[in-house]
Every structure is written in C-alpha cells, then in structure tokens.
Motif scaffolding. Structure first.
Motif, PDB file in Angstrom:
ATOM      1  N   PHE A 138     -33.005 -74.445   0.048  1.00  0.00           N
ATOM      2  CA  PHE A 138     -33.449 -73.436   0.943  1.00  0.00           C
ATOM      3  C   PHE A 138     -32.735 -72.387   2.504  1.00  0.00           C
ATOM      4  O   PHE A 138     -33.118 -73.586   3.002  1.00  0.00           O
ATOM      5  N   ARG A 139     -32.152 -71.644   2.583  1.00  0.00           N
ATOM      6  CA  ARG A 139     -32.129 -71.591   3.544  1.00  0.00           C
ATOM      7  C   ARG A 139     -31.778 -69.570   3.638  1.00  0.00           C
ATOM      8  O   ARG A 139     -31.610 -69.247   2.661  1.00  0.00           O
ATOM      9  N   GLY A 140     -31.914 -69.501   4.882  1.00  0.00           N
ATOM     10  CA  GLY A 140     -32.432 -67.508   4.564  1.00  0.00           C
ATOM     11  C   GLY A 140     -33.831 -66.410   3.888  1.00  0.00           C
ATOM     12  O   GLY A 140     -34.289 -67.512   3.640  1.00  0.00           O
ATOM     13  N   GLU A 141     -33.224 -65.635   3.452  1.00  0.00           N
ATOM     14  CA  GLU A 141     -34.101 -64.846   2.652  1.00  0.00           C
ATOM     15  C   GLU A 141     -33.908 -65.378   1.454  1.00  0.00           C
ATOM     16  O   GLU A 141     -33.471 -65.143   0.319  1.00  0.00           O
ATOM     17  N   PRO A 142     -35.587 -64.775   0.589  1.00  0.00           N
ATOM     18  CA  PRO A 142     -35.425 -65.246  -0.863  1.00  0.00           C
ATOM     19  C   PRO A 142     -35.152 -64.387  -1.625  1.00  0.00           C
ATOM     20  O   PRO A 142     -34.940 -63.105  -0.295  1.00  0.00           O
ATOM     21  N   SER A 143     -34.698 -64.218  -3.124  1.00  0.00           N
ATOM     22  CA  SER A 143     -34.307 -62.985  -3.106  1.00  0.00           C
ATOM     23  C   SER A 143     -35.443 -62.159  -3.706  1.00  0.00           C
ATOM     24  O   SER A 143     -36.920 -62.276  -3.674  1.00  0.00           O
ATOM     25  N   ASP A 144     -35.527 -60.860  -4.610  1.00  0.00           N
ATOM     26  CA  ASP A 144     -36.442 -60.050  -4.475  1.00  0.00           C
ATOM     27  C   ASP A 144     -37.743 -60.962  -5.301  1.00  0.00           C
ATOM     28  O   ASP A 144     -38.440 -60.182  -5.517  1.00  0.00           O
ATOM     29  N   ASP A 145     -36.457 -61.160  -6.836  1.00  0.00           N
ATOM     30  CA  ASP A 145     -37.440 -62.085  -7.808  1.00  0.00           C
ATOM     31  C   ASP A 145     -37.975 -62.767  -7.254  1.00  0.00           C
ATOM     32  O   ASP A 145     -39.134 -62.988  -7.917  1.00  0.00           O
ATOM     33  N   MET A 146     -37.944 -63.349  -6.697  1.00  0.00           N
ATOM     34  CA  MET A 146     -38.015 -64.827  -5.859  1.00  0.00           C
ATOM     35  C   MET A 146     -39.498 -64.383  -5.050  1.00  0.00           C
ATOM     36  O   MET A 146     -40.391 -64.734  -5.153  1.00  0.00           O
ATOM     37  N   VAL A 147     -39.493 -63.234  -4.498  1.00  0.00           N
ATOM     38  CA  VAL A 147     -40.600 -62.884  -3.557  1.00  0.00           C
ATOM     39  C   VAL A 147     -41.471 -62.380  -4.573  1.00  0.00           C
ATOM     40  O   VAL A 147     -43.005 -62.930  -4.161  1.00  0.00           O
ATOM     41  N   GLN A 148     -40.926 -61.770  -5.718  1.00  0.00           N
ATOM     42  CA  GLN A 148     -42.008 -61.174  -6.284  1.00  0.00           C
ATOM     43  C   GLN A 148     -42.490 -62.964  -7.036  1.00  0.00           C
ATOM     44  O   GLN A 148     -44.197 -62.413  -7.841  1.00  0.00           O
ATOM     45  N   LEU A 149     -42.814 -63.775  -7.521  1.00  0.00           N
ATOM     46  CA  LEU A 149     -42.702 -64.890  -7.758  1.00  0.00           C
ATOM     47  C   LEU A 149     -43.268 -65.666  -6.810  1.00  0.00           C
ATOM     48  O   LEU A 149     -44.805 -65.578  -7.101  1.00  0.00           O
ATOM     49  N   ILE A 150     -42.901 -65.524  -5.241  1.00  0.00           N
ATOM     50  CA  ILE A 150     -43.965 -66.098  -4.671  1.00  0.00           C
ATOM     51  C   ILE A 150     -45.376 -65.201  -4.052  1.00  0.00           C
ATOM     52  O   ILE A 150     -46.020 -66.383  -3.837  1.00  0.00           O
ATOM     53  N   ASP A 151     -45.420 -64.041  -4.494  1.00  0.00           N
ATOM     54  CA  ASP A 151     -46.405 -62.893  -4.304  1.00  0.00           C
ATOM     55  C   ASP A 151     -46.853 -63.547  -4.670  1.00  0.00           C
ATOM     56  O   ASP A 151     -48.284 -63.318  -5.478  1.00  0.00           O
ATOM     57  N   MET A 152     -46.501 -63.346  -6.901  1.00  0.00           N
ATOM     58  CA  MET A 152     -47.958 -64.212  -7.871  1.00  0.00           C
ATOM     59  C   MET A 152     -48.287 -65.093  -7.263  1.00  0.00           C
ATOM     60  O   MET A 152     -49.807 -65.465  -7.761  1.00  0.00           O
ATOM     61  N   ILE A 153     -47.779 -66.276  -7.207  1.00  0.00           N
ATOM     62  CA  ILE A 153     -48.558 -67.226  -7.113  1.00  0.00           C
ATOM     63  C   ILE A 153     -49.739 -67.727  -6.178  1.00  0.00           C
ATOM     64  O   ILE A 153     -50.652 -68.001  -5.745  1.00  0.00           O
ATOM     65  N   ASN A 154     -49.243 -66.812  -4.402  1.00  0.00           N
ATOM     66  CA  ASN A 154     -50.260 -67.307  -3.986  1.00  0.00           C
ATOM     67  C   ASN A 154     -51.515 -65.984  -3.985  1.00  0.00           C
ATOM     68  O   ASN A 154     -52.475 -66.151  -3.153  1.00  0.00           O
ATOM     69  N   ALA A 155     -50.957 -65.093  -4.335  1.00  0.00           N
ATOM     70  CA  ALA A 155     -52.291 -64.198  -5.170  1.00  0.00           C
ATOM     71  C   ALA A 155     -53.187 -64.585  -6.203  1.00  0.00           C
ATOM     72  O   ALA A 155     -53.953 -64.805  -6.549  1.00  0.00           O
ATOM     73  N   ALA A 156     -52.566 -66.125  -6.859  1.00  0.00           N
ATOM     74  CA  ALA A 156     -53.149 -66.070  -8.491  1.00  0.00           C
ATOM     75  C   ALA A 156     -54.805 -66.806  -8.066  1.00  0.00           C
ATOM     76  O   ALA A 156     -55.798 -67.232  -8.039  1.00  0.00           O
ATOM     77  N   GLY A 157     -54.577 -67.689  -6.730  1.00  0.00           N
ATOM     78  CA  GLY A 157     -55.790 -68.490  -5.797  1.00  0.00           C
ATOM     79  C   GLY A 157     -56.468 -69.987  -6.781  1.00  0.00           C
ATOM     80  O   GLY A 157     -57.101 -70.316  -6.983  1.00  0.00           O
ATOM     81  N   LYS A 158     -55.005 -70.107  -7.243  1.00  0.00           N
ATOM     82  CA  LYS A 158     -55.160 -71.385  -8.448  1.00  0.00           C
ATOM     83  C   LYS A 158     -54.770 -72.538  -7.077  1.00  0.00           C
ATOM     84  O   LYS A 158     -54.202 -72.340  -6.525  1.00  0.00           O
TER      85      LYS A 158
END
Length: 516
Positions: A138-158
C-alpha cells in the motif's frame, strides 16, 4: 532484530519462489495458518465464533481467504467481504478465493451501495475483524471505499487482527496518508516491517507478533537488511561488565561543556545523566557565573568556570581551555543550554573542528553547526549528533514535517553526508550510521515528552563512551537505556514525570538489562 522494507520483503519472496522452488501458494498458506494460530491464542475455542474478513484483491486478501478456510474448518462462522470484484483477483489469491467459494463460504463483493448495510451489520455482530485489505504494497491515500471500511472497522469496538500490517500504514515509514486501520493485534509475516515501529504506524499496530511462514533462513541472511530494531538482549550484549576491582579512573573521564545564564538546568541534567550511566569522573565546564549553582546541584561532579560573555554565555576566549579539557578526557559532550549568541556558536565550531576525543553534540551546539556541517567530516573520531526534529530541520534545511514524514531516510542521508552518527530523537528514536545502517528504538513512553530528557540522553551516551564503548555501541545502547529508564520512571505515573525522575531511574534500567 532485522526489519525488512516492502521492497526487500518482495525480493525475499521472489527468491523463495523462483530460486528455492517454494510455491507462492505455500507461503500464502503458511501465512494464513500463522494468523489462525494467533487467533486461537486470542479467542479459543474458535468454534461458533463470528469472524468478518475484509479482503482486498491482492496477496494480502489471499492470506485472508486462507484464514477464512481454516476458521470455517474449525467451526467458526465466517463472512468475507471483497473490496472489488472476484474477477479482478488473480494468482495465488484467486486460487484460495476459488477454494472458499467451492466450500460455500459467504463471499460478498463490495461493488455497489446496497452492500454497505450488510458490511455494517456483520461488523457490528462479529467477534473479531480480520484486516486483509492492503498489506505492505500500500502507498498513498486509500480509496473512498477503503476509507469507509476503515472507519467501520475502527468504530466497531471489536478485536481487530491486521494481516502483515494495518491497512493504510506505509510499511517503510509508518506514515498514514489518510486513514488507517487501528488494529488491536498485527501478525506480520516473515520479518517485521519498519512502519510497524515508527509512528503513527506503531500506534495502529497494537500487539505485534512476527510469524514464521517457512522462508529459508539463508535467504534472509543473504539480504542486505540495514534496518534494525533495538531490543533488550542486543543491549545486554553491548554493555560491559564492571570489574569487581574497578576504580573511578577506569570508568572514564568525561567533559561536559554546557549551560548559560537561565539555562543551568540543561547543563546539570547532562552531567547527571552521564553520572547515572556510570561514568567515573565528570567535569562540567560552564560560564563562570554558573559555577556556584552547578556545584550545589551536582555534588559528585567537578565544575570548571569558563570565560563568559556579558550575557552569561561561554565566550570564545574559552576555546583553548575547552580543547585542553577535551584532550584530557575520553569524551566531550557539548551543547545543552549553551544559548544562541554568535560568539558562543563560533566557539562551538572551533571546538568541534579541533577536539581530539569523541564528541556528543546536542542542542545549541547543533544549531551552531547549521550551515557548517562540513566541519563534522574532519572530526578525529566519529561524532554523535542528537537532534530533535526541529534541530534536524535547521541542520538539513527541511521542514519539521518533512523530517518526521520519513525519519529513517532523513537520518540515514544526514549520517552519510556528515560522516557522523545521527540520533534523531522523538517517539521511536532513530540511530543512523554513515554506512547506512539504522537502528529503531522500542523503549520509552509519552511521559518523556518534557523538558530535559534530551539533555539526559546526551549525558547517558557520553557516559557510556567514557566507559569504553565505541560511539556506535554507546549511541544504540544509550537510546534504549534512556527509554527504558523512562519506562521505569513512568511506573509511578506518566503524567507529571520529569527528566530528573528519568535520570534517577537509569541505574535500575541498566540493572534490569545487565544485572549490575
């Protein structure tokens, strides 16, 4: 412990596959199995546990498909979300994707908006999330879809287990360009990556496990890997054992040139750091008007008054006296609290150019060398420079942001250009040598972000050189001992910890490593 860049790790994989004949699918299988073994230590029994595997189209995703198969075989409930279309997956990853497809595992392509509700529900009710989205390529900024996934992962509390490296983290620098997964555990494959130890990547990694995936050791030893992670056992091998019959003269003579009006504390902490690191005889040379107060602060340290300017800084008239002091010493530490008068800066340059003993150069002495770094290449012994990012920016002409964006690269280039050992301070201090070898420190904590801890480090490194360590070994050992002393001191509370607390903890830190 060696740390491999993404490029070196790719070359190791290439040699294993093309020259040793190990199929890439075998390495992928071993990687997936290693992660599942780690999951067993976290969540056993795995039967009936719910896992959400978030996978990309590359080999990191392929590792995720192997993990999915083994989890399902153990009775776990597994859902796989593929960021993209199955048709875009190739190579060994496609092989493993096809296997779990034939097994009837739930594989959902994230290709349209309607899928996101499924992702959110699965993430919410999962027992554990597996990040197999991007990996070391991975290099650079993540795509919009990856950002959305990352946000879900980080917010899950799991619990989140990252495969090789948290998605969004640069494997070489630890840099995060946009968003990155905040893993609770990272299982890194084959060799650790520098970005797992350098901030902000280190903060994303959580608990780190290095997994053997069956790469022949000869391939690793055959690579020129110049990134090293400083560990306690390495320092234990470096530190000398003191003879039972030792006397103070055998433990080294150290000179410190430091301090100016209003900055006597920096001088005192440098000398105290050297004293606590075990130096036998220390002479602190400072402006004459500071001698009385420093003599009271430092009962066990000798003081020497130097000629001073009207503003209370060391005057250029003291050059020869300092050079003479250096010639009678095993090491000279110079810089903390010297101030920014031009006369004092000229003195620093004259002393650095003429001193015949090893040097540890810090703080205002570093600022005096901005624009004059060519002096360093003519030093009689390899000097040790200990800049923080602001001082490094002044020395290199870079911005502080540029220095911190790739600390290893900046420190390595500077060490090569200046013919010096560069200790780039900060969270995860980097020690770089002229031959390109780099060491990344693992000790220390946020309680050390307080005035005077850098002065203490200068003293610790100089104190180790005084006792006979090479400048190379003293720099590596010094940064680890400094951080470990900070960890010892933080046991009483990190917030409100002072540099003096750290200095007092140095003997305990060294005892913990070497037993003396």
């Amino acid at each position: 412990m060696k740390a491999a860049t993404a490029a070196v790790m790719r070359e190791i994989d290439r040699i294993a596959i093309n020259e040793y004949g190990i199929p890439g699918a075998v390495l992928m299988e071993n990687a997936g199995v290693a992660v599942v073994r780690h999951l067993e230590t976290m969540l056993a029994p795995l039967s009936e546990r719910k896992f959400c595997i978030l996978a990309g189209k590359g080999n990191n995703g392929g590792d995720g498909y192997v993990i999915a198969r083994h989890l399902a075989n153990q009775g776990a409930k597994v859902k796989v979300f593929l960021l993209g279309e199955k048709a875009a997956v190739g190579g060994d990853a496609r092989l493993n994707l096809d296997i779990i497809d034939l097994m009837g595992l739930d594989i959902i392509e994230i290709t349209h908006e309607r899928v996101w509700d499924k992702v959110k529900v699965t993430v919410t009710f999962a027992d554990c999330l597996i990040d197999a989205l991007a990996g070391t390529g991975f290099r650079g900024e993540p795509s919009d879809d990856m950002v959305q996934l990352i946000d879900m992962i980080n917010a899950a509390g799991k619990p989140v287990v990252a495969v090789d490296i948290p998605s969004g983290v640069d494997a070489d620098t630890g840099r995060v360009y946009g968003k990155a997964v905040q893993a609770s555990h990272t299982v890194t494959l084959g060799l650790p990556k520098p970005g797992l130890f350098l901030y902000p990547g280190a903060e994303c990694a959580g608990q780190l496990t290095v997994a053997d995936i069956g790469i022949p050791a000869a391939i690793v030893t055959g690579q020129e890997i110049k990134q090293n992670i400083i560990m306690a056992d390495m320092i234990g091998a470096i530190l000398p054992r003191r003879s039972p019959a030792a006397h103070k003269g055998e433990n080294g003579r150290l000179a410190v040139v430091a301090g100016s009006r209003g900055l006597s504390g920096a001088a005192a902490m440098t000398a105290a750091g050297a004293l606590r690191a075990g130096a036998g005889l220390i002479t602190l040379a400072a402006p004459a008007s500071l001698q009385a107060v420093l003599a009271v602060k430092l009962t066990e340290v000798m003081t020497r008054p130097l000629a001073e300017t009207s503003a209370g800084a060391v005057a250029q008239a003291a050059v020869q006296e300092i050079i003479g002091l250096a010639s009678a010493s095993d090491v000279l530490a110079i810089g903390p609290g010297l101030g920014c008068e031009e006369e004092t800066r000229a003195l620093v340059r004259a002393v650095v150019a003429a001193a015949c003993c090893p040097l540890v150069i810090d703080a205002d002495a570093l600022n005096a060398l901005a624009g004059y770094t060519s002096i360093l290449t003519d030093c009689s012994a390899l000097p040790v420079l200990t800049p923080h990012p602001g001082e490094m920016a002044r020395l290199t002409g870079l911005s502080i942001q540029a220095v911190n964006a790739d600390r290893v690269k900046v420190a390595r280039q500077a060490a090569g250009e200046w013919g010096s050992i560069v200790v780039l301070k900060g969270a995860r201090t980097v020690v770089a040598f002229p031959d390109g070898e780099v060491y990344i420190n693992t000790s220390g904590n946020a309680g050390m972000a307080t005035g005077g801890t850098g002065d203490a480090l200068t003293g610790i490194i100089a104190g180790l050189i005084a006792q006979g360590l090479s400048s190379h070994d003293a720099a590596v050992a010094g940064v680890y001992i400094h951080g470990l002393a900070g960890d010892v001191a933080a046991a009483a509370g990190m917030v409100g910890m002072t540099a003096t607390d750290l200095i007092k903890a140095v003997p305990a830190a060294m005892y913990g490593i070497k037993g003396y």
